[in-house]
Design a protein around this motif. Structure first.
Motif, PDB file in Angstrom:
ATOM      1  N   LEU A 173       0.827  -1.192   0.000  1.00 30.47           N
ATOM      2  CA  LEU A 173       0.000   0.000   0.000  1.00 30.47           C
ATOM      3  C   LEU A 173       0.867   1.249   0.000  1.00 30.47           C
ATOM      4  CD1 LEU A 173      -2.934   0.997   0.112  1.00 30.47           C
ATOM      5  CD2 LEU A 173      -2.731   1.006   2.610  1.00 30.47           C
ATOM      6  N   SER A 174       1.961   1.211   0.724  1.00 28.81           N
ATOM      7  CA  SER A 174       2.883   2.343   0.737  1.00 28.81           C
ATOM      8  C   SER A 174       3.504   2.545  -0.637  1.00 28.81           C
ATOM      9  CB  SER A 174       3.965   2.115   1.795  1.00 28.81           C
ATOM     10  OG  SER A 174       4.908   3.167   1.786  1.00 28.81           O
ATOM     11  N   ALA A 175       3.836   1.432  -1.301  1.00 32.66           N
ATOM     12  CA  ALA A 175       4.406   1.536  -2.642  1.00 32.66           C
ATOM     13  C   ALA A 175       3.400   2.127  -3.621  1.00 32.66           C
ATOM     14  CB  ALA A 175       4.867   0.162  -3.115  1.00 32.66           C
ATOM     15  N   ILE A 176       2.133   1.701  -3.539  1.00 32.45           N
ATOM     16  CA  ILE A 176       1.095   2.231  -4.417  1.00 32.45           C
ATOM     17  C   ILE A 176       0.919   3.734  -4.189  1.00 32.45           C
ATOM     18  CG2 ILE A 176      -1.375   2.158  -4.923  1.00 32.45           C
ATOM     19  CD1 ILE A 176      -1.292  -0.836  -4.265  1.00 32.45           C
ATOM     20  N   SER A 177       0.843   4.118  -2.894  1.00 27.14           N
ATOM     21  CA  SER A 177       0.655   5.534  -2.582  1.00 27.14           C
ATOM     22  C   SER A 177       1.830   6.370  -3.073  1.00 27.14           C
ATOM     23  CB  SER A 177       0.479   5.700  -1.071  1.00 27.14           C
ATOM     24  OG  SER A 177       0.340   7.067  -0.731  1.00 27.14           O
ATOM     25  N   ALA A 221       3.936   5.619  -5.536  1.00 28.05           N
ATOM     26  CA  ALA A 221       3.929   5.645  -6.998  1.00 28.05           C
ATOM     27  C   ALA A 221       2.872   6.610  -7.520  1.00 28.05           C
ATOM     28  CB  ALA A 221       3.689   4.239  -7.535  1.00 28.05           C
ATOM     29  N   ALA A 222       1.702   6.631  -6.881  1.00 29.98           N
ATOM     30  CA  ALA A 222       0.649   7.549  -7.321  1.00 29.98           C
ATOM     31  C   ALA A 222       1.057   8.993  -7.093  1.00 29.98           C
ATOM     32  CB  ALA A 222      -0.648   7.243  -6.569  1.00 29.98           C
ATOM     33  N   GLN A 223       1.788   9.231  -6.005  1.00 24.33           N
ATOM     34  CA  GLN A 223       2.254  10.590  -5.731  1.00 24.33           C
ATOM     35  C   GLN A 223       3.266  11.054  -6.772  1.00 24.33           C
ATOM     36  OE1 GLN A 223       3.951  11.036  -1.853  1.00 24.33           O
ATOM     37  NE2 GLN A 223       4.273  13.240  -2.047  1.00 24.33           N
ATOM     38  N   LEU A 224       4.203  10.148  -7.138  1.00 21.16           N
ATOM     39  CA  LEU A 224       5.179  10.481  -8.174  1.00 21.16           C
ATOM     40  C   LEU A 224       4.506  10.673  -9.524  1.00 21.16           C
ATOM     41  CD1 LEU A 224       8.095   8.039  -7.207  1.00 21.16           C
ATOM     42  CD2 LEU A 224       7.949  10.521  -6.785  1.00 21.16           C
ATOM     43  N   LEU A 225       3.522   9.815  -9.778  1.00 22.31           N
ATOM     44  CA  LEU A 225       2.810   9.922 -11.056  1.00 22.31           C
ATOM     45  C   LEU A 225       2.070  11.255 -11.154  1.00 22.31           C
ATOM     46  CD1 LEU A 225       1.974   8.512 -13.708  1.00 22.31           C
ATOM     47  CD2 LEU A 225       0.021   7.547 -12.458  1.00 22.31           C
ATOM     48  N   ALA A 226       1.486  11.694 -10.033  1.00 22.64           N
ATOM     49  CA  ALA A 226       0.749  12.964 -10.055  1.00 22.64           C
ATOM     50  C   ALA A 226       1.661  14.147 -10.272  1.00 22.64           C
ATOM     51  CB  ALA A 226      -0.027  13.126  -8.745  1.00 22.64           C
ATOM     52  N   GLU A 227       2.939  14.001  -9.903  1.00 22.68           N
ATOM     53  CA  GLU A 227       3.886  15.109 -10.077  1.00 22.68           C
ATOM     54  C   GLU A 227       4.441  15.183 -11.497  1.00 22.68           C
ATOM     55  OE1 GLU A 227       6.816  14.442  -7.127  1.00 22.68           O
ATOM     56  OE2 GLU A 227       5.514  14.999  -5.423  1.00 22.68           O
ATOM     57  N   SER A 228       4.115  14.188 -12.330  1.00 26.47           N
ATOM     58  CA  SER A 228       4.634  14.193 -13.701  1.00 26.47           C
ATOM     59  C   SER A 228       3.975  15.317 -14.513  1.00 26.47           C
ATOM     60  CB  SER A 228       4.366  12.839 -14.367  1.00 26.47           C
ATOM     61  OG  SER A 228       4.768  12.878 -15.723  1.00 26.47           O
ATOM     62  N   PRO A 229       4.774  16.106 -15.230  1.00 31.92           N
ATOM     63  CA  PRO A 229       4.188  17.225 -16.012  1.00 31.92           C
ATOM     64  C   PRO A 229       3.495  16.762 -17.278  1.00 31.92           C
ATOM     65  CG  PRO A 229       6.557  17.157 -16.310  1.00 31.92           C
ATOM     66  CD  PRO A 229       6.245  16.103 -15.298  1.00 31.92           C
ATOM     67  N   ASP A 230       3.709  15.487 -17.676  1.00 36.91           N
ATOM     68  CA  ASP A 230       3.130  15.006 -18.928  1.00 36.91           C
ATOM     69  C   ASP A 230       1.716  14.477 -18.775  1.00 36.91           C
ATOM     70  OD1 ASP A 230       5.560  15.626 -20.125  1.00 36.91           O
ATOM     71  OD2 ASP A 230       6.381  13.615 -19.720  1.00 36.91           O
ATOM     72  N   GLN A 266      -4.431  12.889 -14.040  1.00 32.43           N
ATOM     73  CA  GLN A 266      -4.172  13.447 -12.704  1.00 32.43           C
ATOM     74  C   GLN A 266      -5.329  13.161 -11.744  1.00 32.43           C
ATOM     75  OE1 GLN A 266      -3.321  17.611 -13.252  1.00 32.43           O
ATOM     76  NE2 GLN A 266      -1.161  17.255 -13.808  1.00 32.43           N
ATOM     77  N   ARG A 267      -6.567  13.196 -12.263  1.00 34.57           N
ATOM     78  CA  ARG A 267      -7.710  12.880 -11.408  1.00 34.57           C
ATOM     79  C   ARG A 267      -7.671  11.420 -10.957  1.00 34.57           C
ATOM     80  NH1 ARG A 267     -12.956  11.132 -12.153  1.00 34.57           N
ATOM     81  NH2 ARG A 267     -12.684  11.030 -14.409  1.00 34.57           N
ATOM     82  N   PHE A 268      -7.276  10.520 -11.886  1.00 37.20           N
ATOM     83  CA  PHE A 268      -7.139   9.105 -11.519  1.00 37.20           C
ATOM     84  C   PHE A 268      -6.025   8.904 -10.482  1.00 37.20           C
ATOM     85  CE2 PHE A 268      -9.037   7.784 -15.867  1.00 37.20           C
ATOM     86  CZ  PHE A 268     -10.312   7.846 -15.326  1.00 37.20           C
ATOM     87  N   ALA A 269      -4.935   9.627 -10.639  1.00 38.16           N
ATOM     88  CA  ALA A 269      -3.839   9.523  -9.668  1.00 38.16           C
ATOM     89  C   ALA A 269      -4.284  10.027  -8.292  1.00 38.16           C
ATOM     90  CB  ALA A 269      -2.627  10.307 -10.158  1.00 38.16           C
ATOM     91  N   ALA A 270      -5.110  11.087  -8.283  1.00 41.21           N
ATOM     92  CA  ALA A 270      -5.619  11.601  -6.996  1.00 41.21           C
ATOM     93  C   ALA A 270      -6.556  10.600  -6.342  1.00 41.21           C
ATOM     94  CB  ALA A 270      -6.335  12.928  -7.219  1.00 41.21           C
ATOM     95  N   ILE A 271      -7.378   9.914  -7.184  1.00 40.36           N
ATOM     96  CA  ILE A 271      -8.267   8.880  -6.622  1.00 40.36           C
ATOM     97  C   ILE A 271      -7.457   7.772  -5.986  1.00 40.36           C
ATOM     98  CG2 ILE A 271      -9.940   7.113  -7.245  1.00 40.36           C
ATOM     99  CD1 ILE A 271     -11.039   9.037  -9.355  1.00 40.36           C
ATOM    100  N   ILE A 272      -6.363   7.358  -6.656  1.00 40.25           N
ATOM    101  CA  ILE A 272      -5.501   6.306  -6.097  1.00 40.25           C
ATOM    102  C   ILE A 272      -4.916   6.751  -4.760  1.00 40.25           C
ATOM    103  CG2 ILE A 272      -3.383   4.994  -6.451  1.00 40.25           C
ATOM    104  CD1 ILE A 272      -3.964   5.083  -9.448  1.00 40.25           C
ATOM    105  N   GLN A 273      -4.457   7.984  -4.671  1.00 39.62           N
ATOM    106  CA  GLN A 273      -3.877   8.489  -3.428  1.00 39.62           C
ATOM    107  C   GLN A 273      -4.927   8.557  -2.303  1.00 39.62           C
ATOM    108  OE1 GLN A 273      -1.933  12.154  -5.056  1.00 39.62           O
ATOM    109  NE2 GLN A 273      -0.144  11.410  -3.944  1.00 39.62           N
ATOM    110  N   LEU A 280      -4.796   6.407   1.131  1.00 36.26           N
ATOM    111  CA  LEU A 280      -4.826   7.008   2.467  1.00 36.26           C
ATOM    112  C   LEU A 280      -5.981   6.451   3.302  1.00 36.26           C
ATOM    113  CD1 LEU A 280      -4.021  10.742   1.624  1.00 36.26           C
ATOM    114  CD2 LEU A 280      -2.504   9.069   2.706  1.00 36.26           C
ATOM    115  N   ARG A 281      -7.117   6.250   2.639  1.00 30.34           N
ATOM    116  CA  ARG A 281      -8.260   5.687   3.358  1.00 30.34           C
ATOM    117  C   ARG A 281      -7.950   4.281   3.853  1.00 30.34           C
ATOM    118  NH1 ARG A 281     -14.317   4.635   0.824  1.00 30.34           N
ATOM    119  NH2 ARG A 281     -15.262   3.874   2.771  1.00 30.34           N
TER     120      ARG A 281
END
Length: 529
Positions: A321-325, A327-336, A342-349, A353-354
């Motif tokens: 779960l920590s790895a998923i969180s 990875a989603a955080q790094l993915l959300a920081e990608s400018p591409d 980005q909305r999907f990455a926020a849902i994953i995060q 957290l939940r």
């Protein structure tokens, strides 16, 4: 206490003996005045006999009045004087009668017996010796005026022997009776002391004890039972009855066990009823135990089992779960990433957290730290707690504390109480802010008048719990919120069980949403209804 008992016994004996003395003197006086002319009474010295009888009658009346009207403690001198007068007067009347057939010396056996019961052994033997000397002296005095046979000296000696035998026998029997009476008094004192100890033990028991009739009339009840059944104290008359549910149980002619729900707090009470005698109309003995304590023991076993289970899987879940969180955080920081990604990455995060919060709450339950109760005043502690506490939503909030109690001590773990109140207050502030422009929380401390136990009401201005959901709010993973995990109130209930706090949801008189915490009595550890 024994001295007082001896005095009462001595006083009763002297009253009876005084009445006997008056009857004896009156009968001799009547015999003198109205008896036959050939009577042996006063044949030698009728004048002195009459003076002795009249004086003895007046003395008997005075002694009876003294023993009846006055309750002062007797002195040995007073008692010895009375018996001495008896011996002297009776032997004087015997001398004045002259004949050995008068039988007056035999009356001294009663006097010697009374002296042996009421006076110490030496003084009672002294009375017997005086009576013996008087009997022999009487015979010797007769030898001065007439010829007396030696047989009369033998009779006087045998009479003296009878006096001593009566004194010794009565003294022995009296000592045995007094010893038996003192032993009985000791036994009575021991029984009364044991009764007081048993009464104190029963009153201090955490298990409720009730002895009642078949109709539900209370014969005996301890403090724990009055708290569980919400019966006003003290129960001093016969007008107190148990709740109807217990009366229904009493109608059963067999020993039975049942769990009943009593009171506004909906306490589940385990009742064990026993019939004291084989007769179906005899009294019933009820053992009452708050089911929350049984739940607490079951909770401890459940937490121990859950702890072993969650400890084995915590790292297995948290690591990926920590790895998923991450990875989603790094993915959300990608400018591409485009807006949809980005909305999907926020849902994953958010869901990561939940899940992390769920695991955190379960781990808190599984660790099952034993409470460390500490006695403190609830009102002052609550005000200090609210000065430091703020809700997480940072919306407008009004907090009111309504408490005028002077003695509101509780005995719970402070840190666990912080968790309980924080969780309930957080939910109340959130729902109150959603329902109106400003959240309003009211903390009200109340006290049970009969038991002395304290309750805390946490009232909010939110819409409250729907009636059909009230029985489910403390179940794990039950929630009415989209972002909730359903473990907050469940955690509160588990912590309340660990601290013997009864928590339930209710509506106030004005229909406001309210959670009530009923604390155990700080001394007995029982929950008041």
């Amino acid at each position: 206490m024994f001295f007082a008992q001896d005095f009462l016994q001595q006083r009763a004996i002297m009253r009876v003996y005084s009445a006997y003395r008056l009857v004896l003197a009156s009968m001799i006086l009547i015999a003198l005045l109205f008896g036959p002319a050939n009577s042996t009474l006063g044949t030698i010295a009728p004048k002195w006999f009459a003076i002795a009888v009249i004086g003895y009658t007046l003395f008997a009346i005075a002694a009876l009045l003294i023993h009846t009207l006055f309750s002062t403690k007797y002195s040995q001198t007073q008692l010895f004087f009375e018996f001495f007068v008896d011996v002297g007067v009776i032997m004087l009347m015997s001398y004045c009668s002259g004949s050995a057939d008068s039988g007056l010396p035999l009356l001294l056996i009663v006097t010697i017996s009374a002296a042996s019961i009421t006076m110490p052994g030496q003084l009672s033997l002294a009375i017997a010796a005086l009576a013996t000397i008087s009997a022999i002296s009487e015979v010797a005095a007769h030898t001065l005026s007439e010829r007396v046979s030696a047989q009369r000296f033998i009779v006087a000696g045998m009479t003296g022997t009878t006096y001593f035998a009566a004194a010794i026998a009565i003294r022995y029997l009296s000592a045995r009776i007094v010893k038996a009476q003192q032993l009985a008094e000791h036994r009575r004192t021991d029984i009364e002391q044991l009764s007081r100890i048993n009464q104190r033990i029963v009153q201090r028991m955490q298990t409720g004890i009730v002895v009642m009739s078949k109709t539900g009339q209370i014969k005996l009840i301890n403090a724990a039972a009055t708290e569980l059944l919400d019966i006003p104290t003290p129960v001093t008359d016969s007008n107190h009855y148990v709740p109807p549910a217990l009366i229904d149980m009493a109608r059963n002619h067999k020993n039975t066990t049942k769990v009943i729900n009593i009171g506004a707090g909906h306490l589940d009470i385990h009742v064990n009823m026993s019939i004291l005698e084989k007769n179906s109309d005899s009294h019933r003995l009820l053992y009452l135990e708050d089911i929350s304590k049984i739940n607490q023991r079951a909770q401890n076993l459940k937490l121990a089992s859950l702890g072993r289970f969650t400890a084995s899987i915590a790292h297995e879940i948290r690591n990926p779960l920590s790895a998923i969180s991450h990875a989603a955080q790094l993915l959300a920081e990608s400018p591409d990433l485009n807006e949809v990604d980005q909305r999907f990455a926020a849902i994953i995060q958010n869901h990561a957290l939940r899940m992390n919060d769920i695991i955190k709450n379960i781990l808190e339950l599984s660790r099952g730290r034993s409470p460390e109760p500490l006695r403190f005043a609830l009102s002052s502690w609550l005000k200090q707690f609210l000065d430091d506490w703020q809700p997480s939503n940072h919306k407008p909030l009004d907090i009111n504390v309504d408490s005028a109690l002077k003695d509101d001590d509780v005995n719970v773990d402070r840190s666990q109480l912080v968790q309980i109140i924080s969780n309930i207050a957080e939910n109340g502030a959130r729902h109150g802010a959603e329902n109106s422009d400003k959240a309003i929380l009211t903390f009200r401390c109340i006290k049970n008048a009969s038991s002395g136990a304290v309750s805390l009401d946490i009232i909010d201005n939110g819409p409250g719990i729907k009636p059909e959901d009230e029985d489910k709010i403390f179940e794990p993973f039950f929630t009415t919120q989209k972002q909730g995990n359903g473990l907050g109130l469940y955690l509160c209930r588990e912590l309340c069980l660990a601290n013997q706090i009864h928590i339930y949801y209710r509506r106030t008189e004005r229909g406001e949403s309210c959670f009530r915490l009923q604390f155990s009595h700080p001394d007995r550890g029982t929950i008041a209804d």
